[in-house]
Design a protein around this motif. Structure first.
Motif, mmCIF file in Angstrom:
data_model
loop_
_atom_site.group_PDB
_atom_site.id
_atom_site.type_symbol
_atom_site.label_atom_id
_atom_site.label_comp_id
_atom_site.label_asym_id
_atom_site.label_seq_id
_atom_site.Cartn_x
_atom_site.Cartn_y
_atom_site.Cartn_z
ATOM 1 N N ARG A 1 0.849 -1.192 0.000
ATOM 2 C CA ARG A 1 0.000 0.000 0.000
ATOM 3 C C ARG A 1 0.890 1.248 0.000
ATOM 4 O O ARG A 1 1.698 1.428 0.900
ATOM 5 N N LEU A 2 0.729 2.113 -0.983
ATOM 6 C CA LEU A 2 1.543 3.318 -1.090
ATOM 7 C C LEU A 2 0.848 4.556 -0.547
ATOM 8 O O LEU A 2 1.498 5.432 0.037
ATOM 9 N N ALA A 3 -0.450 4.648 -0.754
ATOM 10 C CA ALA A 3 -1.165 5.857 -0.332
ATOM 11 C C ALA A 3 -2.655 5.579 -0.236
ATOM 12 O O ALA A 3 -3.199 4.765 -0.985
ATOM 13 N N SER A 4 -3.301 6.266 0.704
ATOM 14 C CA SER A 4 -4.761 6.236 0.833
ATOM 15 C C SER A 4 -5.228 7.670 1.069
ATOM 16 O O SER A 4 -4.673 8.361 1.928
ATOM 17 N N PHE A 5 -6.231 8.105 0.315
ATOM 18 C CA PHE A 5 -6.686 9.489 0.432
ATOM 19 C C PHE A 5 -8.081 9.639 -0.170
ATOM 20 O O PHE A 5 -8.550 8.764 -0.917
ATOM 21 N N HIS A 6 -8.728 10.760 0.147
ATOM 22 C CA HIS A 6 -10.025 11.081 -0.425
ATOM 23 C C HIS A 6 -9.822 11.726 -1.797
ATOM 24 O O HIS A 6 -8.955 12.587 -1.967
ATOM 25 N N VAL B 1 -1.390 0.305 -15.085
ATOM 26 C CA VAL B 1 -2.252 0.798 -14.010
ATOM 27 C C VAL B 1 -3.617 0.145 -14.162
ATOM 28 O O VAL B 1 -4.289 0.311 -15.178
ATOM 29 N N ARG B 2 -4.024 -0.602 -13.132
ATOM 30 C CA ARG B 2 -5.341 -1.232 -13.127
ATOM 31 C C ARG B 2 -6.218 -0.532 -12.100
ATOM 32 O O ARG B 2 -5.788 -0.284 -10.976
ATOM 33 N N VAL B 3 -7.452 -0.265 -12.470
ATOM 34 C CA VAL B 3 -8.348 0.535 -11.636
ATOM 35 C C VAL B 3 -9.643 -0.227 -11.391
ATOM 36 O O VAL B 3 -10.212 -0.840 -12.302
ATOM 37 N N THR B 4 -10.114 -0.188 -10.135
ATOM 38 C CA THR B 4 -11.478 -0.606 -9.816
ATOM 39 C C THR B 4 -12.150 0.564 -9.101
ATOM 40 O O THR B 4 -11.524 1.235 -8.281
ATOM 41 N N ALA B 5 -13.400 0.820 -9.434
ATOM 42 C CA ALA B 5 -14.122 1.950 -8.842
ATOM 43 C C ALA B 5 -15.542 1.504 -8.492
ATOM 44 O O ALA B 5 -16.220 0.871 -9.304
ATOM 45 N N ARG B 6 -15.939 1.826 -7.264
ATOM 46 C CA ARG B 6 -17.277 1.442 -6.803
ATOM 47 C C ARG B 6 -17.850 2.550 -5.935
ATOM 48 O O ARG B 6 -17.205 3.025 -5.006
ATOM 49 N N LYS B 7 -19.061 2.984 -6.294
ATOM 50 C CA LYS B 7 -19.781 4.003 -5.534
ATOM 51 C C LYS B 7 -18.931 5.260 -5.338
ATOM 52 O O LYS B 7 -18.886 5.832 -4.245
ATOM 53 N N SER B 8 -18.249 5.676 -6.400
ATOM 54 C CA SER B 8 -17.389 6.857 -6.343
ATOM 55 C C SER B 8 -17.717 7.801 -7.481
ATOM 56 O O SER B 8 -18.179 7.373 -8.550
ATOM 57 N N ARG B 9 -17.450 9.089 -7.263
ATOM 58 C CA ARG B 9 -17.661 10.073 -8.319
ATOM 59 C C ARG B 9 -16.708 9.837 -9.480
ATOM 60 O O ARG B 9 -17.040 10.102 -10.638
ATOM 61 N N LEU B 10 -15.513 9.385 -9.179
ATOM 62 C CA LEU B 10 -14.549 9.048 -10.227
ATOM 63 C C LEU B 10 -14.746 7.582 -10.607
ATOM 64 O O LEU B 10 -14.184 6.681 -10.007
ATOM 65 N N TYR B 11 -15.581 7.365 -11.607
ATOM 66 C CA TYR B 11 -15.934 5.999 -11.986
ATOM 67 C C TYR B 11 -15.317 5.586 -13.314
ATOM 68 O O TYR B 11 -15.334 4.404 -13.669
ATOM 69 N N HIS B 12 -14.768 6.552 -14.081
ATOM 70 C CA HIS B 12 -14.204 6.239 -15.397
ATOM 71 C C HIS B 12 -12.800 5.663 -15.201
ATOM 72 O O HIS B 12 -11.847 6.392 -14.917
ATOM 73 N N GLU C 1 -12.908 7.112 -1.628
ATOM 74 C CA GLU C 1 -11.653 6.878 -0.929
ATOM 75 C C GLU C 1 -10.751 6.049 -1.834
ATOM 76 O O GLU C 1 -11.138 4.963 -2.282
ATOM 77 N N CYS C 2 -9.568 6.587 -2.104
ATOM 78 C CA CYS C 2 -8.661 5.985 -3.078
ATOM 79 C C CYS C 2 -7.484 5.324 -2.368
ATOM 80 O O CYS C 2 -6.881 5.891 -1.460
ATOM 81 N N VAL D 1 -5.145 0.644 -8.417
ATOM 82 C CA VAL D 1 -5.847 1.810 -7.868
ATOM 83 C C VAL D 1 -7.278 1.383 -7.558
ATOM 84 O O VAL D 1 -8.000 0.900 -8.438
ATOM 85 N N ARG D 2 -7.677 1.576 -6.302
ATOM 86 C CA ARG D 2 -9.013 1.152 -5.853
ATOM 87 C C ARG D 2 -9.760 2.348 -5.288
ATOM 88 O O ARG D 2 -9.268 3.038 -4.386
#
Length: 226
Positions: A67-72, A100-111, A163-164, A157-158
């Motif tokens: 884990r490198l970073a966690s932030f809003h 870079v692999r991304v998963t997004a759930r219930k977030s404003r940044l969904y793309h 919360e990222c 990136v999750r």
């Protein structure tokens, strides 16, 4: 002179569903205290040496990430600003191929592609010569020797409820690829799952092991390696 202590990393072991407790037990046998399990993985802290040992010796884990970073982050400018704060030059080599692999759930940044681009930009603005990979798969048909050479540096990136979390892969190729399987059958049993079956069955490593579904021998091979 006092030797410098090895850095302590916040890590996460990615497993198949249902294997989490077995993986936690494996960590404890390596002298690594886990911080808890959740569906699909186990959290733990480890020194660099312990992280190497875990990659080498864990039998039930698919991948180990740091884990490198966690932030809003509810907007792209927040995401890129926070991503630029990660000390990329200490983590990624100049000229590296980046995935870079991304998963997004219930977030404003969904793309997912847009999120991946912002994080990649943060890395490329810091580390010279970094370029994006032109593929995004774990090719199990690729020869192991080629996979070891060509595997790109992987960032995960999750995003959950804005919360990222950004994590760096420490394993390279998936850990079920032990190196002994030179040919793949039509429905192969993953080596990590075979090891989990053995550990879950409570085999004592002394009694005879009978595998009535022998097939290509994955279960007895994993038992022998245990």
């Amino acid at each position: 002179m006092t030797p410098r202590a090895s850095p302590n990393h916040q890590c996460y072991a990615i497993t198949a569903p249902g294997v989490e407790l077995l993986a936690a037990g494996e960590l404890e046998r390596l002298g690594i205290k886990h911080q808890g399990t959740e569906p699909g993985g186990v959290s733990f802290r480890a020194t660099t040496a312990q992280l190497y040992a875990a990659n080498l010796q864990l039998r039930t884990v698919n991948r180990l990430v740091v884990r490198l970073a966690s932030f809003h982050a509810s907007a792209f400018h927040e995401l890129e600003r926070q991503a630029r704060r990660v000390p990329w030059a200490e983590l990624i080599a100049p000229g590296a191929e980046l995935l870079v692999r991304v998963t997004a759930r219930k977030s404003r940044l969904y793309h997912q592609r847009a999120v991946a681009e912002r994080v990649a930009n943060a890395v490329m603005s810091t580390v010279a010569g970094v370029h994006l990979a032109d593929r995004d798969d774990d090719d199990e048909e690729e020869p192991l020797e080629a996979a070891v050479v060509s595997t790109p540096t992987l960032l995960l990136v999750r995003l959950v409820r804005d919360e990222c979390t950004i994590s760096l892969d420490s394993s390279g190729i998936l850990l079920h690829r032990r190196g002994y399987r030179l040919a793949t059958a039509k429905a192969p049993l993953r080596e990590t799952l075979a090891a989990a079956m053995i550990l879950g069955a409570g085999w004592d490593e002394r009694s005879p092991l009978l595998d009535p579904m022998c097939g290509s021998g994955t279960i007895p091979i994993e038992a022998a390696m245990l």
